[in-house]
Design an enzyme around this catalytic site. Sequence first.
Site, PDB file in Angstrom:
ATOM      1  N   HIS A 197      45.010  44.975  46.012  1.00 32.30           N
ATOM      2  CA  HIS A 197      44.870  45.047  44.565  1.00 32.30           C
ATOM      3  C   HIS A 197      46.152  45.622  44.142  1.00 32.30           C
ATOM      4  CE1 HIS A 197      43.730  46.273  40.510  1.00 32.30           C
ATOM      5  NE2 HIS A 197      42.724  45.546  40.608  1.00 32.30           N
ATOM      6  N   ARG A 239      44.904  40.629  41.265  1.00 40.14           N
ATOM      7  CA  ARG A 239      44.464  39.922  42.412  1.00 40.14           C
ATOM      8  C   ARG A 239      44.378  38.502  42.124  1.00 40.14           C
ATOM      9  NH1 ARG A 239      38.343  41.432  42.615  1.00 40.14           N
ATOM     10  NH2 ARG A 239      38.449  42.250  40.243  1.00 40.14           N
ATOM     11  N   LYS A 242      42.978  35.654  39.039  1.00 41.83           N
ATOM     12  CA  LYS A 242      42.575  36.412  37.899  1.00 41.83           C
ATOM     13  C   LYS A 242      43.490  36.192  36.738  1.00 41.83           C
ATOM     14  CE  LYS A 242      39.105  39.042  39.745  1.00 41.83           C
ATOM     15  NZ  LYS A 242      37.526  38.794  39.300  1.00 41.83           N
ATOM     16  N   ASP A 245      47.323  40.395  32.975  1.00 41.29           N
ATOM     17  CA  ASP A 245      47.241  41.522  32.240  1.00 41.29           C
ATOM     18  C   ASP A 245      48.361  42.423  32.037  1.00 41.29           C
ATOM     19  OD1 ASP A 245      46.352  44.222  31.534  1.00 41.29           O
ATOM     20  OD2 ASP A 245      44.311  43.759  31.962  1.00 41.29           O
ATOM     21  N   CYS A 247      49.089  45.530  32.000  1.00 45.04           N
ATOM     22  CA  CYS A 247      48.943  46.837  32.770  1.00 45.04           C
ATOM     23  C   CYS A 247      49.736  46.615  34.220  1.00 45.04           C
ATOM     24  CB  CYS A 247      47.857  47.625  32.776  1.00 45.04           C
ATOM     25  SG  CYS A 247      46.686  46.571  33.819  1.00 45.04           S
ATOM     26  N   TYR A 248      49.596  45.265  34.625  1.00 42.36           N
ATOM     27  CA  TYR A 248      50.136  44.907  36.032  1.00 42.36           C
ATOM     28  C   TYR A 248      51.618  44.754  35.969  1.00 42.36           C
ATOM     29  CZ  TYR A 248      45.325  44.692  37.350  1.00 42.36           C
ATOM     30  OH  TYR A 248      43.887  44.840  37.457  1.00 42.36           O
ATOM     31  N   ASP A 286      46.043  43.726  26.303  1.00 43.72           N
ATOM     32  CA  ASP A 286      46.327  43.212  27.762  1.00 43.72           C
ATOM     33  C   ASP A 286      46.826  41.922  28.057  1.00 43.72           C
ATOM     34  OD1 ASP A 286      44.222  42.121  26.355  1.00 43.72           O
ATOM     35  OD2 ASP A 286      42.656  42.333  28.144  1.00 43.72           O
ATOM     36  N   ASP A 293      45.487  48.689  22.712  1.00 41.19           N
ATOM     37  CA  ASP A 293      44.967  50.051  23.100  1.00 41.19           C
ATOM     38  C   ASP A 293      46.142  50.852  23.644  1.00 41.19           C
ATOM     39  OD1 ASP A 293      45.038  49.763  26.176  1.00 41.19           O
ATOM     40  OD2 ASP A 293      43.767  47.998  25.503  1.00 41.19           O
ATOM     41  N   HIS A 296      47.357  49.983  27.270  1.00 40.66           N
ATOM     42  CA  HIS A 296      48.271  48.690  27.431  1.00 40.66           C
ATOM     43  C   HIS A 296      49.680  49.004  26.962  1.00 40.66           C
ATOM     44  CE1 HIS A 296      44.260  47.118  28.774  1.00 40.66           C
ATOM     45  NE2 HIS A 296      45.199  46.431  29.803  1.00 40.66           N
TER      46      HIS A 296
END
Length: 338
Positions: A197, A239, A242, A245, A247-248, A286, A293, A296
């Site tokens: 992850h 991963r 998916k 996003d 945050c990644y 995201d 938010d 993010h």
Amino acid sequence: MCIRDRHGDTIQMETANQQPDFYRQAHTKYLLELDSSKDIDTIGFFLTEHLRVAGGYWCLNALACIGQEVPQQKVNELISWLKSCQNDDGGFGGNAKHDSHITCTHYALLTLSLFDAIQEINLDKAVDYIVSLQNEDGSFRGDIWGEVDTRFSYCALSFLKLVNRLDRINVDKACEYVLRCRNFDGSFGGVPDAESHSAYVFCCVGALAIAGKLDQFDVNELAMWLGERQTSKGGFNGRPEKLPDVCYSWWIYSSLCMINRQDWIDNQALETFILNCQDVEGGIADRPGNEVDVFHTFFGLAALSLIDKDSSCLLYTSDAADDLLCVDLGGRRIIKKK
């Protein structure tokens, strides 16, 4: 291409050949207004009560990324409140009168470091708390209840590195445990034999970088796995199979920076993806069109601050940004003075 903002109004997304604008003033306004939430009497406010220390860190560091200073009176109030979150065991809870946890203790230190106020807390007790959480196999518990994963290994090494107390733990065993979490695909999971992850990659690589152990695994194999996380939209997923996003963007790009493989992905596409996740009224979601938010917003800004030093969207700069005395911790460059 069109998306809708948080009010349902249609706005035009930038095309692939047109770099989106960066809404610095809107982000500043959004972040500064988080402290005066209109939801204070709603259940949502109380459901996030345990996240106050983390949320404060995300907000304050996001402001630091865009160069927005916080008034000194507010800083003093924040420091006083953070001091009230330290418990008798030396650790910090997610809010005043909440149980201590290693992640909250780490967030508290990072926040205090923004204001050069580490001396305001009982640091020796906080260090003792972190040290007490190491297990015989080198791993770290999150709290007295015993949950273990590599997030806590990173928090422990990060905290102790910042305060020059790494000699208080068994660093070699800590790294051995992290390396046991490496998988057949070259990536890392949260515990041994767990699925790889991207967020855990950041924690594992960060812990090993702090300990000077990046030569203990195949960085090219990891870089290949991380590169495969970039989707056709430009953003990263955490991963396989998916959605991307924001945050990644931070977890993966900063990991690539730590192993010096950031040129293995399309930097421009990643930057465009993050910018397309902005709301014109401030904040980052995201993915494009979703609700913004603070979580993010912070990780989006942190990623943009690393992507391109020559970009007009560079958010956070430091003459010492590449100094070996800089430690990349939790989304902000902590500059250790020579």
